[in-house]
Design an enzyme around this catalytic site. Structure first.
Site, PDB file in Angstrom:
ATOM      1  N   VAL A 263       0.854  -1.184   0.000  1.00  0.00           N
ATOM      2  CA  VAL A 263       0.000   0.000   0.000  1.00  0.00           C
ATOM      3  C   VAL A 263       0.895   1.241   0.000  1.00  0.00           C
ATOM      4  O   VAL A 263       1.822   1.355   0.807  1.00  0.00           O
ATOM      5  CB  VAL A 263      -0.943  -0.003   1.212  1.00  0.00           C
ATOM      6  CG1 VAL A 263      -1.713   1.312   1.313  1.00  0.00           C
ATOM      7  CG2 VAL A 263      -1.919  -1.180   1.108  1.00  0.00           C
ATOM      8  N   HIS A 521      11.306  -4.425  20.552  1.00  0.00           N
ATOM      9  CA  HIS A 521      10.062  -4.083  21.243  1.00  0.00           C
ATOM     10  C   HIS A 521       9.692  -2.643  20.879  1.00  0.00           C
ATOM     11  O   HIS A 521       9.600  -1.772  21.730  1.00  0.00           O
ATOM     12  CB  HIS A 521      10.231  -4.231  22.757  1.00  0.00           C
ATOM     13  CG  HIS A 521      10.622  -5.601  23.195  1.00  0.00           C
ATOM     14  ND1 HIS A 521      11.076  -5.869  24.471  1.00  0.00           N
ATOM     15  CD2 HIS A 521      10.620  -6.793  22.544  1.00  0.00           C
ATOM     16  CE1 HIS A 521      11.347  -7.169  24.578  1.00  0.00           C
ATOM     17  NE2 HIS A 521      11.073  -7.741  23.421  1.00  0.00           N
TER      18      HIS A 521
END
Length: 587
Positions: A263, A521
Site C-alpha cells: 500500500v 520491542h
C-alpha cells in the site's frame, strides 16, 4: 568456527529454504489468495497482515454483513516459520523488512556498520511469524498508566484483561491447577504453552539465591520475578497470528487476503474521509481499492507512520521538505521507543553437561527470564533479563554474529576465551527508558525505507539506570552455583573500555553503550493522545484508524507481541460497536 563461517552457513540454509518456498507448503492452512480488481470496494480495508492486522481482519469478518480486505506487503507464511527450531533463519531474510537505525556516533558502535537491525516481519503473520515466541503481557501498571495519560479507563488493566484472555488457547497443567488460572483463556485462537525444563532448576535457584523472586506465571497476578516463560507455541507449531487467527476462518466468504502488495497511499475525499488506498501489486501494477466504512493501518511501528506521512498526515515541516501536501499536522513518527538491551556471555558448565534440545517443534533452547524491580515494593520491572542456559560455543557465536551483529573482532575475542564449556547468554534490557527516537521519511517514494533515529540512551538517566540493572543482574557471579562451576564473564576486546577499571560504573557504562542491541520491542510512533484518540482514530480525519504497536503511548514491561494482539482485540470491539450502532440508527 568463526563469524564469517557462521554467516555463510546461515546464508546457505536461507537459500535452501527459498528454493523450498516455491512449493507453498503452508498455503492449504491459510485463506486462498484474494482475486482483487482495480476499483474494487470493501467495507473495511486492513493494511498490514501482521500481529495486529490478522487479528483485526479475523474479528471484523465475524460481521456477516461486511466485506473485509486484508493487505500484506509480504508473501504467505513460509514453512520455516512453522517450526520453532528454524527461527534463526528468518531474520535478515526476504521475510524481514531489513530496516536499520541511523548511526548516531554514540550507541551501538560495536556493531557492523555501527547500526542496529530493526527486525520486522514482511510476511503474512508479520513479526509474530519471525519473532522469538516469548509471550509477556506487561504489568498492570503499564495499562493503568496508558489510561491515565489519555483519560480513558477503557485502557486500564481491569478493562484490557478480558481482551488478553479472549485471544488465548492456553495449555499448561501447572498453571491451570493454580491460582493463576483465572488470568488465562482456553477457548481463543492463539495457542500458548510453557516448556518447563527441569535442567533450569539450578538457574532458577541461582537467581533466587541472589535475592530475586521466583514466580510460576509472569502474566498472572505477579508482574515481577524470574520464571520459565510462556511461548506462542502449541502442538509443535509456531502460533503466529496468520495461522492462529486466519486458518480457523479461512473459508469465510467475506474475508479476503491479498499478499505481496504494498500500500502506497491512503485516499481521502473532499471532507477528509479515508475512502480507500492505492497499492502496488507483485506485478508492479498500481491499483485503487475502495473502503466504504474504514481504512485501518496495521502496518507496524515503522510502516504505519510512513504511510500516514506519505498520505499527508505528519509533522508539517518534514512533509514540506518531502514536497508532500500537508493534510493534517500531527507528530507522526515521534515518540519511538524500544527496550535497549545488552548481551552478556558467561562461561559456565563443562561442555558435556547436557545434550542440546533436539525436537524441532519446541523452543530452540533452554530459557529462564526475569522481570526485575530494583525496588522490591515496585509492582513492575525496571529491567528484563532473558537468559539462555547451557548453550554451545557455536550458539554463542551465532548470538554474537547473527542476532546482535557485533563486529567480527568482538565475537572472535569472546569465543577464543572459551575452553570446553557451555555458556549462559543473558540479554538485559531497560524497560522504561526516557529516551525517544523518531521515524522519518527518506523520500516520497513508498519503496524507500524510512529513516529511523533510535535515540538509545539519548537521555543520560537511561544509561545510569541501565548500569544499575547490569550490576544488579551480575550478582549471579556471587552465587554458589556460579562459583561451583567456576563461571566467568566473557569480556570482549573493546578498546574504548579496556583502560577502565573492570566492573566499575564507568566500565559498565562503556560496555553497555558499545554492546547495546535492539530488543525489537518497538512502539509509540502513532501514539494515543498524540496521533490517534483513545479509540485509535487518526485525529483530524475521518474513517481512518491505526491499530498496532505504534499506538502505545509508553512501552510495556516486557515483550510487545502480546499487548499488540490485545490492542487489536480491543480495537475490533470498538469498530464492531460502531458498526452495530450505525446499523441500528439506519433501521
Amino acid at each position: 568456527m568463526d563469524p564469517a563461517s557462521v554467516l555463510e552457513a546461515n546464508r546457505v540454509i536461507q537459500h535452501a529454504f527459498s528454493v523450498i518456498s516455491v512449493l507453498n507448503l503452508t498455503a492449504d492452512s491459510l485463506p486462498k489468495p484474494a482475486l482483487v480488481s482495480d476499483g474494487a470496494c470493501y467495507d473495511y480495508i486492513v493494511v498490514g497482515g501482521g500481529s495486529a492486522g490478522c487479528v483485526l481482519a479475523s474479528r471484523l469478518s465475524e460481521l456477516s454483513g461486511v466485506q473485509v480486505l486484508l493487505i500484506e506487503a509480504g508473501p504467505l507464511t513460509p514453512f520455516e516459520s512453522t517450526l520453532p527450531a528454524l527461527t534463526a533463519y528468518l531474520t535478515r531474510s526476504r521475510y524481514d523488512w531489513n530496516y536499520t537505525t541511523e548511526n548516531d556516533g554514540y550507541a551501538a558502535q560495536g556493531h557492523k556498520d555501527k547500526v542496529l537491525a530493526l527486525t520486522r516481519g514482511k510476511v503474512l503473520g508479520g513479526t509474530s511469524a519471525i519473532n522469538s515466541f516469548i509471550h509477556v503481557r506487561g504489568a498492570p501498571h503499564d495499562f493503568d498508566t496508558w489510561a491515565a495519560s489519555i483519560d480513558d479507563s477503557r485502557w486500564n488493566y481491569t478493562n484490557v484483561l478480558p481482551f488478553f484472555i479472549k485471544s488465548e488457547k492456553f495449555r499448561d497443567r501447572a498453571i491451570e491447577n493454580s491460582r493463576y488460572r483465572t488470568f488465562h483463556g482456553t477457548k481463543g485462537y492463539l495457542g500458548l504453552t510453557r516448556e518447563p525444563d527441569p535442567a533450569n532448576k539450578v538457574y532458577l535457584d541461582m537467581f533466587k539465591e541472589v535475592g530475586n523472586r521466583l514466580v510460576l506465571d509472569i502474566n498472572g497476578k505477579d508482574a515481577t520475578g524470574f520464571t520459565q516463560p510462556m511461548f506462542t507455541i502449541l502442538d509443535g507449531r509456531r502460533q503466529d497470528t496468520a495461522y492462529a487467527f486466519l486458518s480457523p476462518v479461512k473459508r469465510r466468504c467475506n474475508l479476503h487476503v491479498l499478499t505481496d502488495t504494498l500500500v502506497t497511499e491512503v485516499i481521502f475525499d473532499d471532507q477528509n474521509r479515508a475512502v480507500g488506498v492505492r497499492a502496488l501489486t507483485k506485478q508492479n501494477r498500481l491499483i485503487t481499492l475502495r473502503a466504504s466504512k474504514e481504512v485501518i493501518l496495521s502496518a507496524g511501528v515503522f510502516n504505519s507512520p510512513q504511510l500516514l506521512m506519505l498520505s499527508g498526515i505528519g509533522p508539517r515541516e518534514h512533509l514540506k521538505d518531502m514536497n508532500i501536501t500537508v493534510r493534517v499536522d500531527l507528530p507522526v513518527g515521534m515518540n519511538f521507543q524500544d527496550h535497549p538491551q545488552t548481551l552478556i556471555l558467561y562461561d559456565m558448565e563443562k561442555e558435556c553437561a547436557l545434550p542440546l534440545v533436539q525436537d524441532p517443534g519446541k523452543f530452540p533452547g533452554r530459557v529462564v527470564m526475569g522481570l526485575v524491580a530494583l525496588n522490591d515494593r515496585q509492582p513492575y520491572g525496571d529491567y528484563e533479563a532473558v537468559t539462555f542456559t547451557r548453550i554451545s560455543v557455536v550458539a554463542g557465536l551465532e548470538y554474537c554474529s547473527l542476532a546482535f551483529r557485533f563486529n567480527d573482532t568482538i565475537c572472535t575475542s569472546i569465543i577464543q576465551k572459551v575452553k570446553g564449556k557451555r555458556l549462559l547468554a543473558a540479554m538485559v534490557s531497560i524497560l522504561h527508558p526516557k529516551s525517544r527516537g523518531r521515524v522519518m521519511l527518506r523520500s516520497s517514494n513508498p519503496k524507500d525505507s524510512p529513516i529511523v533515529f533510535a535515540g538509545y540512551f539519548s537521555e543520560d538517566i537511561d544509561l545510569k539506570n541501565h548500569v544499575k540493572s547490569l550490576k544488579h543482574f551480575s550478582r549471579i557471579m556471587k552465587s554458589s552455583y556460579f562459583k561451583r562451576v567456576r563461571g566467568k564473564m566473557l569480556l570482549p576486546s573493546l578498546p574504548q573500555c579496556d583502560r577502565l577499571k573492570l566492573f566499575s560504573d564507568e566500565h559498565w557504562r562503556c560496555y553497555a553503550l558499545v554492546m547495546t542491541g535492539a530488543s525489537y520491542h518497538f512502539v509509540g510512533t502513532c501514539a494515543m493522545g498524540l496521533v490517534v484518540d483513545s479509540e485509535l482514530r487518526v485525529r483530524g480525519v475521518r474513517n481512518l484508524r491505526v491499530v498496532d504497536a505504534s499506538i502505545m503511548p509508553n512501552n510495556t514491561s516486557g515483550n510487545t507481541n502480546a499487548p499488540t494482539i490485545m490492542i487489536s482485540e480491543r480495537a475490533a470491539d470498538f469498530i464492531i460497536q460502531d458498526y452495530k450502532a450505525a446499523k441500528k440508527n439506519n433501521l
